[in-house]
Design an enzyme around this catalytic site. Structure first.
Site, PDB file in Angstrom:
ATOM      1  N   GLU A   1      -0.092   2.807   0.382  1.00 11.04           N
ATOM      2  CA  GLU A   1      -0.425   3.789   1.543  1.00 11.04           C
ATOM      3  C   GLU A   1       0.826   4.518   1.547  1.00 11.04           C
ATOM      4  OE1 GLU A   1      -1.402   1.992   5.306  1.00 11.04           O
ATOM      5  OE2 GLU A   1      -2.602   0.246   4.465  1.00 11.04           O
TER       6      GLU A   1
ATOM      7  N   ARG B   1      -8.248   5.089   4.253  1.00 15.21           N
ATOM      8  CA  ARG B   1      -6.768   5.583   4.022  1.00 15.21           C
ATOM      9  C   ARG B   1      -6.726   6.984   3.056  1.00 15.21           C
ATOM     10  NH1 ARG B   1      -6.780   2.874   7.499  1.00 15.21           N
ATOM     11  NH2 ARG B   1      -5.609   0.953   7.883  1.00 15.21           N
TER      12      ARG B   1
ATOM     13  N   SER C   1       2.652  -0.843   6.451  1.00 17.32           N
ATOM     14  CA  SER C   1       2.068  -1.458   5.390  1.00 17.32           C
ATOM     15  C   SER C   1       2.181  -0.705   4.035  1.00 17.32           C
ATOM     16  CB  SER C   1       0.665  -1.776   5.480  1.00 17.32           C
ATOM     17  OG  SER C   1       0.278  -2.649   6.699  1.00 17.32           O
TER      18      SER C   1
END
Length: 300
Positions: free
Chosen positions: A293, A171, A222
């Site tokens: 995230e 990420r 998420s």
């Protein structure tokens, strides 16, 4: 000419636009201008005008990984999805796609051309630009696995940057530390596969997502990156926070790494406070730093 008149030569411009219309959380206060440039020349002129006017701006995709402030933003949001969304498939399986392309639509298009590699992305409701920025992924794959290079606007220069020069990780990408870089397009390397098998895998994953994720509620996917030692959802469960609610923001009963806008009235403040509570308890009880995230924009 006023600022809106200047911008409107090159783009569709909405004034005093609620960001709640443009984020999957359905949360966010108004921005002075919401701008859809019509092409690359338009984008460059829009950027020049905003700089001349000393107006702050953000470049955003489909708002699927975004928590936007409740407050008014005296600036502009530039969105590339409406016009800069073309894609091309070459005989060797290379896909050249503009930043505004829908990730899901591109994955389906690849499958229809018997190309494998994008199956992981069939449930990511964002744009290619946002997916590359975050190195979005699922099912143990991500964009860096299929990315060849990225077309980037840097200080009025258009350059192709190779994947290996962009420091991709879990990420993560170099774009997160260079907010002045604008992702324009990308080359993705897919391989020939069996169309029926690819579509079957996509269908099974779609059914799995629908069964396990609260996709019927406004959310942003998420919330936390997974720590190395434990999946984020399991950690939230062990903290006893599944279903916990602050204002209109609730830890989903269906998947505890999702925070949902439970009643459609949640504020960014509600979501931030719930995130902060989870992070605080994770640190206190397990000495783990939970990293989000979800991208926070103009949230104090």
């Amino acid at each position: 000419m006023n600022i809106k008149e200047k911008l409107s030569i090159y783009a569709d411009v909405l004034e005093n636009e609620p960001m709640s219309k443009h984020t999957t959380y359905r949360i966010g206060g108004c921005v002075r201008f919401y701008i859809y440039p019509k092409n690359l020349i338009s984008l460059m002129r829009v950027l020049h005008i905003l700089k001349e006017e000393k107006m702050a701006y953000e470049i955003m995709g489909r708002g699927s990984n975004v928590l936007w402030s409740d407050n008014f933003f005296e600036g502009a949001v530039i969105n590339l999805d409406r016009y800069m969304n073309e894609s091309y498939i070459e005989p060797d399986g290379t896909i050249v796609c503009q930043a505004g392309c829908s990730i899901i639509n591109l994955a389906v298009e690849a499958a229809n051309h018997s190309l494998t590699g994008l199956e992981f992305a069939t449930g990511i409701p964002g744009s290619i630009g946002g997916g590359i920025y975050m190195n979005a992924g699922a099912y143990k794959s991500d964009f860096s696995n299929i990315l060849d290079s990225v077309m980037v606007l840097v200080d009025d220069q258009i350059v192709w940057m190779k994947k290996d020069d962009l420091m991709f990780g879990y990420r993560k990408s170099s774009f997160q530390s260079h907010p002045n870089w604008v992702i324009l397009a990308a080359r993705l390397k897919c391989k020939k596969g069996n169309k029926e098998e690819i579509l079957s895998l996509m269908d099974s994953r779609r059914e799995r997502r629908l069964a396990s994720q609260p996709l019927d509620k406004p959310c942003a996917g998420s919330v936390f990156r997974n720590p190395e030692s434990i999946p984020a959802w399991k950690l939230v469960d062990e903290l006893g926070l599944r279903g916990y609610q602050i204002g209109g923001a609730q830890v989903s009963l269906k998947h505890s790494n999702f925070i949902i806008n439970a009643n459609g009235q949640a504020s960014a403040k509600d979501v931030r406070e719930l995130i902060a509570l989870i992070q605080s308890l994770a640190k206190e009880k397990y000495d783990l730093d939970l990293i989000t995230e979800v991208e926070h924009f103009h949230c104090e």
